[in-house]
Design a protein around this motif. Sequence first.
Motif, PDB file in Angstrom:
ATOM      1  N   THR A  60      10.155   8.598  -1.136  1.00  0.00           N
ATOM      2  CA  THR A  60       9.580   9.454  -2.173  1.00  0.00           C
ATOM      3  C   THR A  60       8.839   8.574  -3.176  1.00  0.00           C
ATOM      4  OG1 THR A  60      10.051  11.248  -3.739  1.00  0.00           O
ATOM      5  CG2 THR A  60      11.596   9.399  -3.687  1.00  0.00           C
ATOM      6  N   SER A  61       8.295   9.208  -4.215  1.00  0.00           N
ATOM      7  CA  SER A  61       7.561   8.478  -5.247  1.00  0.00           C
ATOM      8  C   SER A  61       7.981   8.981  -6.618  1.00  0.00           C
ATOM      9  CB  SER A  61       6.048   8.665  -5.065  1.00  0.00           C
ATOM     10  OG  SER A  61       5.341   8.140  -6.178  1.00  0.00           O
ATOM     11  N   ALA A  62       7.946   8.075  -7.589  1.00  0.00           N
ATOM     12  CA  ALA A  62       8.306   8.432  -8.959  1.00  0.00           C
ATOM     13  C   ALA A  62       7.093   8.787  -9.804  1.00  0.00           C
ATOM     14  CB  ALA A  62       9.066   7.281  -9.614  1.00  0.00           C
ATOM     15  N   ALA A  80       4.599   8.488   0.478  1.00  0.00           N
ATOM     16  CA  ALA A  80       5.622   8.624  -0.560  1.00  0.00           C
ATOM     17  C   ALA A  80       5.044   9.563  -1.613  1.00  0.00           C
ATOM     18  CB  ALA A  80       5.969   7.264  -1.164  1.00  0.00           C
ATOM     19  N   LEU A  99      10.586  14.519  -0.107  1.00  0.00           N
ATOM     20  CA  LEU A  99      11.323  13.495   0.625  1.00  0.00           C
ATOM     21  C   LEU A  99      10.776  13.435   2.048  1.00  0.00           C
ATOM     22  CD1 LEU A  99      13.661  11.638  -0.256  1.00  0.00           C
ATOM     23  CD2 LEU A  99      15.217  13.176   0.955  1.00  0.00           C
ATOM     24  N   TRP A 130       7.932  -1.427  -5.142  1.00  0.00           N
ATOM     25  CA  TRP A 130       8.820  -0.646  -4.285  1.00  0.00           C
ATOM     26  C   TRP A 130      10.259  -0.892  -4.717  1.00  0.00           C
ATOM     27  CZ3 TRP A 130       6.763   2.961  -1.434  1.00  0.00           C
ATOM     28  CH2 TRP A 130       5.469   2.808  -0.926  1.00  0.00           C
ATOM     29  N   GLU A 188      17.093   4.538   0.649  1.00  0.00           N
ATOM     30  CA  GLU A 188      16.202   5.374  -0.152  1.00  0.00           C
ATOM     31  C   GLU A 188      15.059   4.508  -0.683  1.00  0.00           C
ATOM     32  OE1 GLU A 188      18.724   7.024  -3.113  1.00  0.00           O
ATOM     33  OE2 GLU A 188      19.791   8.356  -1.718  1.00  0.00           O
ATOM     34  N   THR A 235      11.652   4.280  -2.958  1.00  0.00           N
ATOM     35  CA  THR A 235      10.930   4.921  -4.058  1.00  0.00           C
ATOM     36  C   THR A 235       9.735   4.065  -4.438  1.00  0.00           C
ATOM     37  OG1 THR A 235      12.994   5.858  -4.908  1.00  0.00           O
ATOM     38  CG2 THR A 235      11.088   5.864  -6.385  1.00  0.00           C
ATOM     39  N   ASN A 250       6.769   3.137  -7.036  1.00  0.00           N
ATOM     40  CA  ASN A 250       6.380   3.194  -8.447  1.00  0.00           C
ATOM     41  C   ASN A 250       5.116   2.358  -8.616  1.00  0.00           C
ATOM     42  OD1 ASN A 250       9.019   4.320 -10.002  1.00  0.00           O
ATOM     43  ND2 ASN A 250       9.661   2.966  -8.350  1.00  0.00           N
TER      44      ASN A 250
END
Length: 280
Positions: free
Chosen positions: A193-195, A212, A217, A165, A157, A159, A161
Amino acid sequence: MTDTAVHQTEDPPAPEPPGWKRPEVRSIALIWLVLTIVGECLVWIPSWLMGPSASTQMDDIKQTMTLFTAMSAPVAAVIWAIMIYSVARWRYTGDEPPEDDAPDFRTNSPVVLLWSILSGVLTLVVFIWGMLKIAAIPAAGGLAALPAGAMPPMVVEVTGNQWVWNFTYPELGNIQSDVLYLPLDRTTLFDVTSADVIHSFWIVEMGVKVDATPGQLTKTDVVPHSIGSFDVRCAELCGLLHAAMETQAKVVTQEEFDAWAQDKGAEVPIEPAAQEEGGA
């Protein structure tokens, strides 16, 4: 004496030769042939400019780039040949605008038909090539194509930010790392994905590059075939420190990967083959 008017009639103009016998057509064809040969000899340059390959996906991308360059070289050569001949042969060098208009253009049905057929064939080849490549992507449903005895894909996974990464390994107890560790010659599936804002997950030498997006997703995959450290970057402008949003993807052997995961506190699952050997 009677004057008689003498009428002199001019000879009718000679019929134009067939298109392929006209000197300008032959000259353009010769220029096209030379440019096509040169272009085909240089089809490796775009792939070379993309740098070294560290995955089967990057191999496919470079192969596709070479194929498309080879197919487009003759088409581009036609345009360049007409332009070069026109500039060299029909350029106007006077100080004043020319008095005569340019000759009218006439259509040529055989040429139009030939060009339409060739364009259709090129388009069909590109379409079939693309569909075959998409069908072979594990993230697009191609997992059935995995060879017998191959290890099952590993899920990571990803993510994004601002501006780091984060990589989570759900099959290994959700251990996390800011450096991407991958086992050699094993398929890895990425859930990206991205936060916060939109980023773009890009492993440069592996040909992986997907958005992302917050709340979404995006799936992709990779099969690394070279041991080493490779650049991971953000390819989407995401704020003040976008250029600093970098890390490394480290490709190691399966044994080294298992040792790294255990050091991170993961319980590395035993593969079925290893269980059978232990039971024996």
